[in-house]
Design an enzyme around this catalytic site. Structure first.
Site, PDB file in Angstrom:
ATOM      1  N   HIS A   1       0.838  -1.204   0.000  1.00 48.07           N
ATOM      2  CA  HIS A   1       0.000   0.000   0.000  1.00 48.07           C
ATOM      3  C   HIS A   1       0.869   1.248   0.000  1.00 48.07           C
ATOM      4  O   HIS A   1       1.932   1.293   0.624  1.00 48.07           O
ATOM      5  CB  HIS A   1      -0.933   0.008   1.214  1.00 48.07           C
ATOM      6  CG  HIS A   1      -2.082   0.952   1.049  1.00 48.07           C
ATOM      7  ND1 HIS A   1      -1.968   2.311   1.242  1.00 48.07           N
ATOM      8  CD2 HIS A   1      -3.379   0.725   0.679  1.00 48.07           C
ATOM      9  CE1 HIS A   1      -3.140   2.887   1.009  1.00 48.07           C
ATOM     10  NE2 HIS A   1      -4.010   1.951   0.676  1.00 48.07           N
ATOM     11  N   HIS A   2       0.383   2.268  -0.689  1.00 47.20           N
ATOM     12  CA  HIS A   2       1.157   3.515  -0.816  1.00 47.20           C
ATOM     13  C   HIS A   2       1.366   4.202   0.537  1.00 47.20           C
ATOM     14  O   HIS A   2       2.277   5.016   0.686  1.00 47.20           O
ATOM     15  CB  HIS A   2       0.440   4.472  -1.772  1.00 47.20           C
ATOM     16  CG  HIS A   2       1.362   5.304  -2.602  1.00 47.20           C
ATOM     17  ND1 HIS A   2       2.584   5.751  -2.138  1.00 47.20           N
ATOM     18  CD2 HIS A   2       1.259   5.791  -3.864  1.00 47.20           C
ATOM     19  CE1 HIS A   2       3.178   6.476  -3.067  1.00 47.20           C
ATOM     20  NE2 HIS A   2       2.397   6.499  -4.122  1.00 47.20           N
ATOM     21  N   CYS A   3       0.544   3.864   1.533  1.00 45.09           N
ATOM     22  CA  CYS A   3       0.750   4.482   2.853  1.00 45.09           C
ATOM     23  C   CYS A   3       2.018   3.970   3.516  1.00 45.09           C
ATOM     24  O   CYS A   3       2.510   4.576   4.469  1.00 45.09           O
ATOM     25  CB  CYS A   3      -0.454   4.238   3.759  1.00 45.09           C
ATOM     26  SG  CYS A   3      -0.600   2.549   4.386  1.00 45.09           S
TER      27      CYS A   3
ATOM     28  N   ASN B   1       6.714   7.669   3.039  1.00 48.49           N
ATOM     29  CA  ASN B   1       6.625   8.565   1.894  1.00 48.49           C
ATOM     30  C   ASN B   1       7.342   9.872   2.201  1.00 48.49           C
ATOM     31  O   ASN B   1       7.057  10.524   3.219  1.00 48.49           O
ATOM     32  CB  ASN B   1       5.158   8.861   1.565  1.00 48.49           C
ATOM     33  CG  ASN B   1       4.457   7.688   0.916  1.00 48.49           C
ATOM     34  OD1 ASN B   1       4.488   7.524  -0.292  1.00 48.49           O
ATOM     35  ND2 ASN B   1       3.822   6.850   1.737  1.00 48.49           N
TER      36      ASN B   1
END
Length: 464
Positions: free
Chosen positions: A137-139, A312
């Site tokens: 997941h991008h999180c 990120n």
């Protein structure tokens, strides 16, 4: 100490929650020489490497009323079998079959009640090859740390120092924690921040200029998001299903173009994308205007001191691609000029400053702002194009050589096409994601990217 998601990490969860048709997972698809490992061999390999990957055994827990950012907590019922999948392509196992599978796998959301990652072994590729699809997941990661995450699954390189990925609040045992805090107090980012602070005190003019530069960047980002582009079929509602395809180029050829025209690698790949999008719009019966395609270009703000932190750390720029220009060399020059203007305009710095500010701001207003913004259709950004540097040396997984690595970027917020560019040794791959219904021609786009890259290479060689 609770390990909270950063506001940017949590923002990807909020964005996904705002649209039931969106799955915000990124991926790397490694193509390997055969034969594929047995199920037990691969499971043992992944189990051995889990200790080096932050959050691999943790899930996200939200807080009531958004009183604080979501927190990573241990998954007491963690079962590796939930995360390892195995499948096979139908004969002949070509690129098209693999692309169809990637589109189907990536369209499915990850289970939030468990750690948000999956690892697929894909058998049956042509020429006796197999693949590993690492989905996260991008999180949990941006493109840069996602590439490092994939490297953690590879075999150790005896010629490299093994670097352990760390959590945002990972201090290890007590002695390691003390050593790291002492190191951070004396070197690296802390010294940089202290020097910047002292220079700011000694030079109010420089501090004022920096503030104005960031303010200019904020204005540029806001203007880009709020200023509608000319209407095209690139922007609009999207469904749940995804298409995926790949374009390829040689890094040596790209560097030849850089040398011939005094531009950057990112300029070259964006110019090839520009030419391809122009051709696509013409093929769709649409006029490519100078204000037709504004592109979200993520910019890494990851410093050397947090190179191994899994989260990120990106800002953004919003250049308009010169699709109205027909000549490929003129396109390249225009892309170079526009990218230079955006870099000097402070957009990346403004995004970084906003992210840092959000770290010290109550989480609830940030979450509410993301939810509110996601409810309104945006008309200022048309595609996303992200360029990620991958491993420069050849890697192996369980002794099998990685032939190439293909990237996947998700789409959301009415963007019907996303393009991820990843370098590996001397190859560059363009992973193109499209909405299944509104972007049925992304295979044509991939061929056009390759054709326009070839045009630029030919122009470069003719001038050498």
């Amino acid at each position: 100490m609770p390990d909270h998601l950063s506001p940017l990490d949590a923002g990807f969860l909020e964005l996904e929650d705002s649209d039931p048709n969106v799955s915000l997972a990124i991926a790397a698809i490694a193509i390997l020489e055969g034969p594929p490992p047995s199920e037990s061999e691969f499971l043992d390999s992944v189990a051995d490497r889990l200790t080096t990957i932050p959050h691999a055994r943790q899930r996200v827990q939200t807080t009531a009323l958004d009183l604080s950012a979501p927190v990573w907590i241990d998954d007491d019922s963690f079962d590796l079998d939930h995360h390892l999948r195995r499948t096979a392509l139908p004969a002949p196992g070509d690129d098209e079959s693999l692309s169809h599978l990637v589109g189907r796998v990536m369209a499915q959301r990850l289970d939030r009640s468990r750690p948000m990652w999956e690892c697929w072994v894909i058998e049956g590729l042509e020429h006796g090859r197999w693949a590993v699809l690492a989905k996260v997941h991008h999180c949990m990661a941006d493109g840069i740390s996602g590439a490092r995450l994939f490297e953690a699954l590879c075999d150790p390189d005896p010629h490299r120092t093994v670097v352990r990925l760390v959590n945002r609040t990972d201090f290890g045992d007590e002695q390691l924690g003390i050593a790291r805090r002492v190191r951070n107090a004396l070197t690296g980012e802390s010294v940089t921040q202290l020097r910047s602070f002292v220079r700011g005190l000694l030079s109010p003019l420089r501090l004022a200029r920096g503030t104005l530069h960031a303010a200019k960047g904020f204005a540029g980002i806001a203007g880009g998001v709020l200023t509608p582009t000319a209407p095209t079929s690139l922007l609009g509602p999207i469904g749940k299903q995804r298409r995926y395809t790949v374009a390829r180029a040689s890094m040596l050829d790209i560097r030849d173009v850089c040398g011939a025209f005094d531009v950057k690698v990112n300029d070259v790949v964006l110019a090839a994308i520009t030419g391809a999008l122009r051709t696509m719009l013409l093929r769709r019966g649409e006029e490519p205007r100078d204000d037709s395609v504004r592109t979200l270009v993520p910019v890494s703000v990851r410093s050397a001191s947090n190179a191994d932190v899994l989260d990120n750390r990106v800002s953004l720029m919003l250049p308009v691609l010169p699709v109205a220009i027909a000549d490929p060399v003129e396109q390249l020059a225009a892309v170079h000029g526009r990218m230079a203007a955006h870099k000097s305009g402070g957009e990346a710095e403004a995004g970084q400053l906003a992210t840092a500010f959000a770290e010290h701001w109550p989480f609830a207003p940030t979450a509410w702002a993301v939810r509110l913004a996601s409810k309104f259709p945006q008309h200022g950004v048309d595609i996303v194009a992200t360029n990620v540097p991958g491993p420069k040396q050849s890697r192996t997984v369980l002794g099998r050589r990685v032939i190439e690595i293909l990237p996947y970027v998700p789409i959301a917020w009415q963007l019907r096409i996303g393009i991820a560019i990843l370098s590996y040794v001397d190859r560059v791959s363009f992973g193109i994601t499209g909405d299944f219904d509104s972007a049925p021609d992304i295979a044509f786009l991939a061929r056009e990217i390759e054709r326009h890259m070839e045009l630029l290479v030919n122009e470069a060689h003719s001038r050498s």
